[in-house]
Scaffold this motif. Structure first.
Motif, PDB file in Angstrom:
ATOM      1  N   TYR A  41     -14.007  35.391  15.886  1.00  0.00           N
ATOM      2  CA  TYR A  41     -14.178  35.728  16.897  1.00  0.00           C
ATOM      3  C   TYR A  41     -15.463  37.458  16.590  1.00  0.00           C
ATOM      4  CZ  TYR A  41     -15.790  38.163  21.406  1.00  0.00           C
ATOM      5  OH  TYR A  41     -16.939  38.433  22.578  1.00  0.00           O
ATOM      6  N   ALA A  42     -14.714  37.737  15.792  1.00  0.00           N
ATOM      7  CA  ALA A  42     -15.601  39.031  15.485  1.00  0.00           C
ATOM      8  C   ALA A  42     -16.267  38.946  14.325  1.00  0.00           C
ATOM      9  CB  ALA A  42     -15.007  40.291  14.892  1.00  0.00           C
ATOM     10  N   ASN A  43     -16.337  37.449  13.064  1.00  0.00           N
ATOM     11  CA  ASN A  43     -17.016  37.200  12.805  1.00  0.00           C
ATOM     12  C   ASN A  43     -18.123  35.849  13.024  1.00  0.00           C
ATOM     13  OD1 ASN A  43     -16.295  38.768   9.705  1.00  0.00           O
ATOM     14  ND2 ASN A  43     -14.856  37.851   9.656  1.00  0.00           N
ATOM     15  N   ASP A  44     -17.915  35.745  14.405  1.00  0.00           N
ATOM     16  CA  ASP A  44     -18.611  35.037  14.615  1.00  0.00           C
ATOM     17  C   ASP A  44     -18.539  33.722  13.980  1.00  0.00           C
ATOM     18  OD1 ASP A  44     -20.153  36.869  17.119  1.00  0.00           O
ATOM     19  OD2 ASP A  44     -21.394  37.873  14.971  1.00  0.00           O
ATOM     20  N   GLU A  45     -17.574  33.172  14.228  1.00  0.00           N
ATOM     21  CA  GLU A  45     -17.065  31.624  13.087  1.00  0.00           C
ATOM     22  C   GLU A  45     -16.073  31.342  13.651  1.00  0.00           C
ATOM     23  OE1 GLU A  45     -15.241  33.455   9.458  1.00  0.00           O
ATOM     24  OE2 GLU A  45     -17.049  33.777   8.695  1.00  0.00           O
ATOM     25  N   LEU A  46     -16.518  30.771  15.362  1.00  0.00           N
ATOM     26  CA  LEU A  46     -16.227  30.072  16.075  1.00  0.00           C
ATOM     27  C   LEU A  46     -16.390  29.465  16.473  1.00  0.00           C
ATOM     28  CD1 LEU A  46     -14.011  32.964  19.044  1.00  0.00           C
ATOM     29  CD2 LEU A  46     -12.494  30.927  16.457  1.00  0.00           C
ATOM     30  N   ASP A  47     -16.146  27.633  16.649  1.00  0.00           N
ATOM     31  CA  ASP A  47     -17.031  26.384  16.972  1.00  0.00           C
ATOM     32  C   ASP A  47     -16.263  25.817  18.171  1.00  0.00           C
ATOM     33  OD1 ASP A  47     -18.839  24.570  16.619  1.00  0.00           O
ATOM     34  OD2 ASP A  47     -17.598  23.405  14.877  1.00  0.00           O
ATOM     35  N   CYS A  48     -16.955  26.656  18.992  1.00  0.00           N
ATOM     36  CA  CYS A  48     -16.358  25.993  20.220  1.00  0.00           C
ATOM     37  C   CYS A  48     -18.432  26.532  21.301  1.00  0.00           C
ATOM     38  CB  CYS A  48     -15.397  26.528  21.106  1.00  0.00           C
ATOM     39  SG  CYS A  48     -15.940  28.939  21.453  1.00  0.00           S
ATOM     40  N   ASP A  49     -17.512  26.149  22.864  1.00  0.00           N
ATOM     41  CA  ASP A  49     -18.960  25.647  23.533  1.00  0.00           C
ATOM     42  C   ASP A  49     -19.642  27.244  23.732  1.00  0.00           C
ATOM     43  OD1 ASP A  49     -20.120  24.950  25.641  1.00  0.00           O
ATOM     44  OD2 ASP A  49     -19.559  26.287  26.921  1.00  0.00           O
ATOM     45  N   GLU A  50     -20.631  27.463  23.053  1.00  0.00           N
ATOM     46  CA  GLU A  50     -21.588  28.510  23.174  1.00  0.00           C
ATOM     47  C   GLU A  50     -21.683  29.689  24.781  1.00  0.00           C
ATOM     48  OE1 GLU A  50     -24.759  28.891  21.165  1.00  0.00           O
ATOM     49  OE2 GLU A  50     -24.283  27.540  19.712  1.00  0.00           O
ATOM     50  N   GLY A  51     -21.805  28.390  25.659  1.00  0.00           N
ATOM     51  CA  GLY A  51     -21.965  28.401  27.274  1.00  0.00           C
ATOM     52  C   GLY A  51     -20.792  29.850  27.534  1.00  0.00           C
ATOM     53  N   THR A  52     -19.527  28.865  27.308  1.00  0.00           N
ATOM     54  CA  THR A  52     -17.589  29.406  27.621  1.00  0.00           C
ATOM     55  C   THR A  52     -17.626  30.618  26.576  1.00  0.00           C
ATOM     56  OG1 THR A  52     -17.087  27.516  28.557  1.00  0.00           O
ATOM     57  CG2 THR A  52     -15.398  29.398  28.053  1.00  0.00           C
ATOM     58  N   LEU A  53     -18.045  30.828  25.960  1.00  0.00           N
ATOM     59  CA  LEU A  53     -17.921  32.098  24.727  1.00  0.00           C
ATOM     60  C   LEU A  53     -19.265  33.118  25.032  1.00  0.00           C
ATOM     61  CD1 LEU A  53     -16.676  33.055  22.222  1.00  0.00           C
ATOM     62  CD2 LEU A  53     -18.347  32.101  20.734  1.00  0.00           C
ATOM     63  N   ASP A  54     -20.206  33.040  25.273  1.00  0.00           N
ATOM     64  CA  ASP A  54     -20.771  33.740  25.992  1.00  0.00           C
ATOM     65  C   ASP A  54     -20.572  34.524  27.147  1.00  0.00           C
ATOM     66  OD1 ASP A  54     -22.921  33.680  24.201  1.00  0.00           O
ATOM     67  OD2 ASP A  54     -24.001  31.951  24.692  1.00  0.00           O
ATOM     68  N   ILE A  85     -10.221  28.077  24.607  1.00  0.00           N
ATOM     69  CA  ILE A  85     -11.079  27.333  24.582  1.00  0.00           C
ATOM     70  C   ILE A  85     -11.530  27.552  22.360  1.00  0.00           C
ATOM     71  CG2 ILE A  85     -13.276  28.390  25.674  1.00  0.00           C
ATOM     72  CD1 ILE A  85     -13.711  30.118  23.937  1.00  0.00           C
ATOM     73  N   ALA A  86     -11.009  28.404  21.447  1.00  0.00           N
ATOM     74  CA  ALA A  86     -10.178  28.182  20.092  1.00  0.00           C
ATOM     75  C   ALA A  86      -9.215  27.468  19.531  1.00  0.00           C
ATOM     76  CB  ALA A  86     -10.422  29.484  19.983  1.00  0.00           C
ATOM     77  N   THR A  87      -8.189  27.623  19.939  1.00  0.00           N
ATOM     78  CA  THR A  87      -6.973  26.404  19.481  1.00  0.00           C
ATOM     79  C   THR A  87      -6.527  26.485  20.318  1.00  0.00           C
ATOM     80  OG1 THR A  87      -5.900  28.709  19.163  1.00  0.00           O
ATOM     81  CG2 THR A  87      -7.401  27.905  17.483  1.00  0.00           C
ATOM     82  N   THR A  88      -5.507  26.772  20.646  1.00  0.00           N
ATOM     83  CA  THR A  88      -4.117  25.992  21.145  1.00  0.00           C
ATOM     84  C   THR A  88      -3.416  27.588  22.062  1.00  0.00           C
ATOM     85  OG1 THR A  88      -2.623  25.042  19.624  1.00  0.00           O
ATOM     86  CG2 THR A  88      -1.511  26.015  21.527  1.00  0.00           C
ATOM     87  N   PRO A  89      -3.088  26.786  23.788  1.00  0.00           N
ATOM     88  CA  PRO A  89      -3.451  28.586  24.245  1.00  0.00           C
ATOM     89  C   PRO A  89      -2.600  29.368  24.180  1.00  0.00           C
ATOM     90  CG  PRO A  89      -4.183  26.205  25.425  1.00  0.00           C
ATOM     91  CD  PRO A  89      -4.020  25.828  24.013  1.00  0.00           C
ATOM     92  N   LEU A  90      -2.683  30.747  24.529  1.00  0.00           N
ATOM     93  CA  LEU A  90      -1.079  31.732  24.561  1.00  0.00           C
ATOM     94  C   LEU A  90      -1.763  31.833  26.482  1.00  0.00           C
ATOM     95  CD1 LEU A  90      -2.026  33.289  20.895  1.00  0.00           C
ATOM     96  CD2 LEU A  90      -0.101  31.470  21.973  1.00  0.00           C
TER      97      LEU A  90
END
Length: 1007
Positions: A41-54, A85-90
């Motif tokens: 996330y901090a490196n802006d390297e998450l490959d997921c839905d941009e709208g949710t991430l924004d 939205i990134a991996t397995t939910p915690l």
């Protein structure tokens, strides 16, 4: 602290039954997953839905303090949403447990919250083991650290790990000593064998019974952390109310040796420290002090003189040469090597790497070579290295993430500093104090000001002391003359034991000169010379001269080649090799052939004046007394008149070298014009329409450094003349501050100029800033203190009152008005932010102040973060090829400039020099964009470009832009250049610093 930690853990066990103190595979997996998500996330390297991430960006705030320190502020529920939205939910409880394990188990997390209970907000700092983008290395280190610590907690009774078995074998082989004591003893034994506590001048003096232990003459030098300063590229107007003066050397925070060592004790990340400085500035001596201190701390210091590697890697040297020396064994077992690796993994080892500039490789690639070798298990060590400034600052630095320090020179004593030169002389002559007093008296004479400035360098002062003790003659006037005096003194001093005639001395000097010159010409072996090479050079003269050179100490055997088995020699100190090389050069045209713009350029070679490794040789040549003033004058005239035929970039370099040459040849008849030109480049000038214009930022910065390196006496006179003659207010202020703070502390002309400003200006912000400037230039200045006191009483702006009170408190420690003003602001200022600033100021002036402390504890919130930069969210795969392919596709599909820049930058970081990334950034630079975007594009290109791509950059940008950009390469500024033109110019300047002149010239004229 321990009790609080136990209370927190007990609370977790009672209230949160899921958060047990478990270190098993599930907890490890969740903790590692959370760390990976935060990194991506901090490196802006998450490959997921941009709208949710924004939607989460304003709720999960991140800030990279350094390449290895990430600050995060958020709430658990937002981290929970991020994992979904990134991996397995915690779950929230799993996230809290993971955060606690990162803190109390791995010690990877620093909790920044004032109070841990009663708040949903988590504010913490993650301390990584490796740089931020090295995801794989950080996660692998997580795995290693977790298992190692878990093993220590749960397997102490059995100790069955493979690593332990290897360690047991080592301990058994060592007898009764504990493992820790054994490694410490080995490190100490090797350091003592390397004579790490001897004075570096001893090899030339010990034969006569003059040998010092380091502490006998050591005078602690201050250290300054070298930070990248933000400097304005444009003029600052009076209505902006901003400081124009730029930070000079004296503005950067200084450290005493004890403070520096305290910083080394701070727990956390592996230290990466560079000590950069001029030849003889005390870099090795400081490293010697650090080595002894580390031994006292029971750490494991390993000293490596990098010139001794001779092509071997750090790993090879450690596992072969060092271990054999430490254990005194002919062969080293695999178990012993694994055990050494374990010491590295545990972070106990400190690699002390001396003299990067003396490595058997080109200076331009030495830093990259070290960077490549600090990987794998070797990277787990703390690293402190030394390097000459001209190599460290030569351009793209592969070790730019190192914290860089520089030794300050010796001081002569004034109102705020001790007489360190005098202290050193007293210690050197402690058995002959009268002799030392006579030397000090001679140095204090007004006509000795130039040589007094030269011997602020520790090595040169030591050489001067030795020469004075032997000859008690007159003092030299330049660095070259100082070395010449020392050479002559050595011959006289050794005359009883190794008698020489004048003819023999001349022959030996000639042979040493040829050896030095040919050694420097062979970049890969410039400071380490093989026996066969040395014999070949001396055979041309006489092999008997080689024996004499060894007896006199000019040459010393420093090792044996692992490849050929032959002896390796070196000059007593690299500066003497450079001195003798300068003596061997008869004609200055070998430095700068006649290849001006109207001549034929030799595309097979570049002038030596543009090579950093020849700089000292050139300066020492200028200081030779046997070269006529006519020849020296012709050389400096050729430098200042040099027209490179490719934009003027090398014209600047040649001019800056000429300015430095004034230190050795101050009699140059046109010295005033050189310094006047530097001042125009540095501060600006009026054009024919009486408009003030500044030169491109790289030229300003280059001129600033050149002034510092030029003859100090003449530079001071030129600055005084500039201050008294120019009518531009900001240029006068800037020049006065530079003069009084850096060049000549307390200079009367500088003080008079700022005094006049205060007496005539009405602007409150400017009066505040100039008053503060004056107080720094002239500590205790009554007008500066009175001005700040008056501003506190008369201004209607609380923010200005706070700044004035804080400035007053710094200039006049203990000032009651300053403290009272800040206290009143804390209690009554209408804005809480202002109250908090006042409290923080008061704490800095009066540490422990109860009012400030109570207010901060009650009101301080987590520090504001910089505006979050939106970057591309491309998942860095474990397979780099997949990540690169993904980025290539996304870059091709991207349409807006910001996304194109971010994707190209990411691609270039994954694969430096990636053609698609470079091409995209160049296209963006050449089209119409915002000022901010131009600056970031320029930074990105400098980060990712490879050396072989620089000629393409030159040929692409050479003719780009309007006439405004073209004006940047000329001596007379015309109009204010656009941001686009400025960034193009900075890139071209960068290429000129990196490329040989012939390569740049060819690219510039490529059709």
């Amino acid at each position: 602290m321990l009790q609080r930690s136990l209370q927190n853990r007990f609370s977790a066990l009672v209230v949160l039954p899921m958060a047990r103190l478990s270190y098993g595979p599930e907890v490890k997996k969740r903790s590692q997953q959370l760390l990976a998500v935060l990194l991506d996330y901090a490196n802006d390297e998450l490959d997921c839905d941009e709208g949710t991430l924004d939607g989460l960006r304003s709720q999960i705030q991140v800030h990279w303090q350094t390449e290895q320190r990430l600050v995060v502020r958020t709430k658990v529920r937002f981290l929970e949403a991020l994992t979904k939205i990134a991996t397995t939910p915690l779950t929230g409880e799993q996230i809290k447990e993971a955060l606690r394990r990162l803190e109390d188990f791995l010690e990877l997390l620093e909790d920044n919250r004032p109070n841990r209970g009663g708040s949903e907000t988590w504010h913490f700092t993650l301390k990584l083991w490796h740089p931020r983008r090295d995801r794989k290395a950080n996660l692998e280190r997580f795995e290693q650290e977790w298992e190692q610590r878990r093993s220590q907690k749960s397997k102490q009774s059995t100790q069955k790990s493979t690593t332990y078995n290897a360690e047991v074998a080592v301990v058994e082989a060592s007898g009764d000593a504990s493992e820790t004591d054994m490694w410490w003893q080995w490190c100490r034994d090797v350091l003592e064998a390397q004579q790490y506590q001897r004075l570096t001048t001893n090899p030339l003096t010990v034969g006569d019974g003059v040998a010092f232990e380091l502490d006998e003459v050591y005078v602690p030098l201050g250290l300054v952390e070298r930070k990248q300063q933000e400097r304005r590229d444009t003029e600052v107007r009076a209505d902006q109310g901003s400081k124009l003066y730029e930070a000079e050397e004296g503005d950067t925070a200084q450290f005493a040796l004890e403070q520096f060592l305290e910083q080394l004790q701070q727990p956390g990340l592996a230290k990466r420290i560079a000590i950069a400085g001029e030849p003889g500035a005390g870099k090795t001596t400081l490293l010697q002090k650090i080595a002894r201190w580390l031994l006292e701390q029971q750490a494991l210091p390993i000293w490596i003189s990098l010139a001794d590697l001779q092509g071997a890697s750090l790993e090879q040297y450690l596992l072969q040469d060092w271990l054999k020396a430490a254990t005194r064994k002919v062969t080293v077992s695999t178990e012993l090597r694994e055990a050494l690796g374990t010491q590295f993994n545990q972070g106990r080892v400190w690699l002390l790497l001396d003299a990067v500039d003396e490595m058997a490789t080109e200076a331009s690639s030495a830093l990259a070579a070290i960077a490549k070798q600090l990987r794998g298990w070797v990277a787990d060590a703390h690293v402190i290295l030394t390097c000459r400034l001209n190599v460290w600052d030569s351009g793209k630095n592969a070790l730019e993430t190192f914290t860089t320090y520089r030794n300050l020179t010796f001081s002569h004593g004034d109102a705020v500093s001790a007489d360190q030169v005098g202290q050193f002389i007293q210690r050197w002559f402690h058995q002959h104090p009268t002799l030392g007093d006579r030397l000090q008296a001679e140095l204090d004479k007004l006509e000795r000001r130039r040589i007094k400035d030269v011997v602020k360098n520790p090595l040169r002062l030591a050489l001067l002391c030795r020469a004075w003790s032997l000859s008690q003659g007159t003092l030299p006037n330049s660095k070259a003359a100082l070395y010449q005096q020392f050479v002559d003194t050595i011959y006289e001093w050794k005359q009883d034991r190794f008698p020489t005639t004048w003819a023999q001395r001349w022959q030996l000097n000639q042979a040493l000169g040829h050896l030095a010159l040919q050694g420097l010409a062979q970049a890969n072996t410039k400071f380490r010379l093989s026996q066969s090479f040395v014999q070949q050079v001396f055979r041309e003269q006489s092999l008997e001269l080689l024996d004499l050179a060894l007896n006199l100490g000019w040459l010393n055997q420093v090792g044996i080649s692992t490849a050929s088995g032959e002896k390796i020699y070196a000059f007593y100190h690299p500066t003497f090799q450079e001195y003798f090389a300068a003596q061997a050069i008869a004609d200055w045209r070998c430095f700068l052939p006649a290849t001006a713009a109207n001549s034929t350029v030799d595309l097979e070679a570049s002038p030596l004046v543009f090579s950093s490794q020849w700089r000292e040789v050139i300066l020492l040549w200028l200081g030779r007394f046997d070269i006529s003033a006519t020849e020296k004058t012709a050389f400096l005239q050729a430098l200042t008149a040099w027209e490179d035929g490719c934009g003027g970039f090398y014209h600047y370099q040649a001019y800056f070298l000429a300015a430095a040459g004034l230190t050795e040849f101050p009699e140059y008849p046109d010295a005033e014009s050189i310094l006047a030109q530097l001042l125009r480049w540095r501060f600006g000038e009026f054009d024919s329409q009486e408009h003030w214009h500044c030169y491109p930022f790289p030229a300003q910065e280059g001129a600033r450094v050149a002034l510092l390196q030029s003859d100090r006496t003449q530079a001071i006179a030129a600055l005084e003349q500039f201050i008294q003659s120019t009518s531009n207010f900001f240029a006068r202020w800037n020049a006065a501050y530079s003069l009084g703070k850096t060049f000549d502390p307390g200079n009367s002309v500088a003080i008079a100029a700022m005094t006049q400003f205060l007496q005539t200006l009405q602007s409150e912000p400017l009066r505040l800033q100039i008053g503060e400037s004056l107080g720094k230039v002239d500590p205790g200045n009554s007008l500066a203190i009175a001005t700040l006191t008056e501003l506190i009483a008369t201004t209607k702006q609380d923010s200005l009152r706070r700044k004035a009170a804080y400035a007053l408190g710094k200039l006049d420690p203990g000032n009651a008005i300053a403290a009272t003003t800040l206290i009143n602001l804390i209690k009554s200022a209408p804005e809480q932010a202002l109250c908090l600033q006042a409290a923080e100021n008061l704490l800095q002036l009066d540490p422990g102040n109860a009012i400030a402390t109570q207010f901060i504890q009650a009101h301080r919130k987590p520090a504001p973060f910089p505006k979050l930069k939106r970057k591309t969210k491309s998942q860095v795969q474990r397979d780099p090829a997949q990540a690169i392919a993904s980025l290539e596709q996304r870059l091709t599909a991207a349409t807006d400039a910001s996304s194109q820049r971010r994707l190209a930058c990411q691609l270039g970081h994954l694969q430096p020099g990636h053609p698609q990334a470079v091409e995209m950034l160049l296209q963006l630079l050449q089209s119409q964009r915002s000022t901010t975007l131009y600056r970031r594009i320029g930074e990105n290109l400098r980060e990712i470009l490879l050396q072989e791509q620089l000629p393409m950059i030159v040929s692409t940008l050479r003719g780009f832009g309007s006439a405004t950009q073209t004006d940047l390469t000329k001596d007379k500024p015309k109009e204010k250049p656009s941001s686009q033109a400025q960034e193009c110019y900075k890139l071209l300047w960068y290429c000129a610093q990196q490329l040989p002149y012939a390569a740049f010239y060819t690219a510039w004229h490529l059709k």
